[in-house]
Design a protein around this motif. Structure first.
Motif, PDB file in Angstrom:
ATOM      1  N   SER A 164       3.080  -4.636   8.629  1.00  0.00           N
ATOM      2  CA  SER A 164       3.652  -3.289   8.622  1.00  0.00           C
ATOM      3  C   SER A 164       4.517  -3.012   7.393  1.00  0.00           C
ATOM      4  O   SER A 164       4.719  -1.859   7.037  1.00  0.00           O
ATOM      5  N   ASP A 165       5.024  -4.079   6.734  1.00  0.00           N
ATOM      6  CA  ASP A 165       5.809  -3.884   5.518  1.00  0.00           C
ATOM      7  C   ASP A 165       5.877  -5.190   4.727  1.00  0.00           C
ATOM      8  O   ASP A 165       5.454  -6.251   5.191  1.00  0.00           O
ATOM      9  N   TRP A 167       0.831  -1.191   0.000  1.00  0.00           N
ATOM     10  CA  TRP A 167       0.000   0.000   0.000  1.00  0.00           C
ATOM     11  C   TRP A 167       0.873   1.252   0.000  1.00  0.00           C
ATOM     12  O   TRP A 167       2.051   1.178   0.328  1.00  0.00           O
ATOM     13  N   PRO A 168       0.312   2.417  -0.362  1.00  0.00           N
ATOM     14  CA  PRO A 168       1.095   3.663  -0.386  1.00  0.00           C
ATOM     15  C   PRO A 168       1.765   3.990   0.952  1.00  0.00           C
ATOM     16  O   PRO A 168       2.824   4.605   0.971  1.00  0.00           O
ATOM     17  N   ASN A 169       1.180   3.555   2.070  1.00  0.00           N
ATOM     18  CA  ASN A 169       1.773   3.827   3.384  1.00  0.00           C
ATOM     19  C   ASN A 169       2.818   2.778   3.772  1.00  0.00           C
ATOM     20  O   ASN A 169       3.249   2.715   4.910  1.00  0.00           O
ATOM     21  N   LYS A 170       3.212   1.935   2.811  1.00  0.00           N
ATOM     22  CA  LYS A 170       4.240   0.892   2.961  1.00  0.00           C
ATOM     23  C   LYS A 170       3.760  -0.358   3.706  1.00  0.00           C
ATOM     24  O   LYS A 170       4.520  -1.286   3.894  1.00  0.00           O
TER      25      LYS A 170
END
Length: 64
Positions: A27-28, A8-11
């Motif tokens: 989270s990543d 996602w864009p927020n990583k």
């Protein structure tokens, strides 16, 4: 079984089946990949270790 990781864009990264069922969000990408590889090793299935990634730019599937 083949799975995909969507970043996602927020990583953050979502691990999902190839038919779109969301398994979990991490989270990543590296955390998602590690969980998938750990699960595959527990299943002891050499074919299960393949995973795809949905690219941010074109959402095409790539085998990692």
């Amino acid at each position: 079984m083949h799975c995909l990781i969507k970043e996602w864009p927020n990583k953050m990264a979502t691990l999902m089946t190839e038919d779109g069922v969301v398994l979990w969000t991490f989270s990543d990408v590296e955390e998602a990949r590690k969980v998938w590889q750990d699960w595959c090793s527990l299943q002891n299935d050499k074919n299960s270790s393949q995973i795809g990634r949905l690219c941010k730019s074109d959402l095409s599937e790539q085998i990692l």
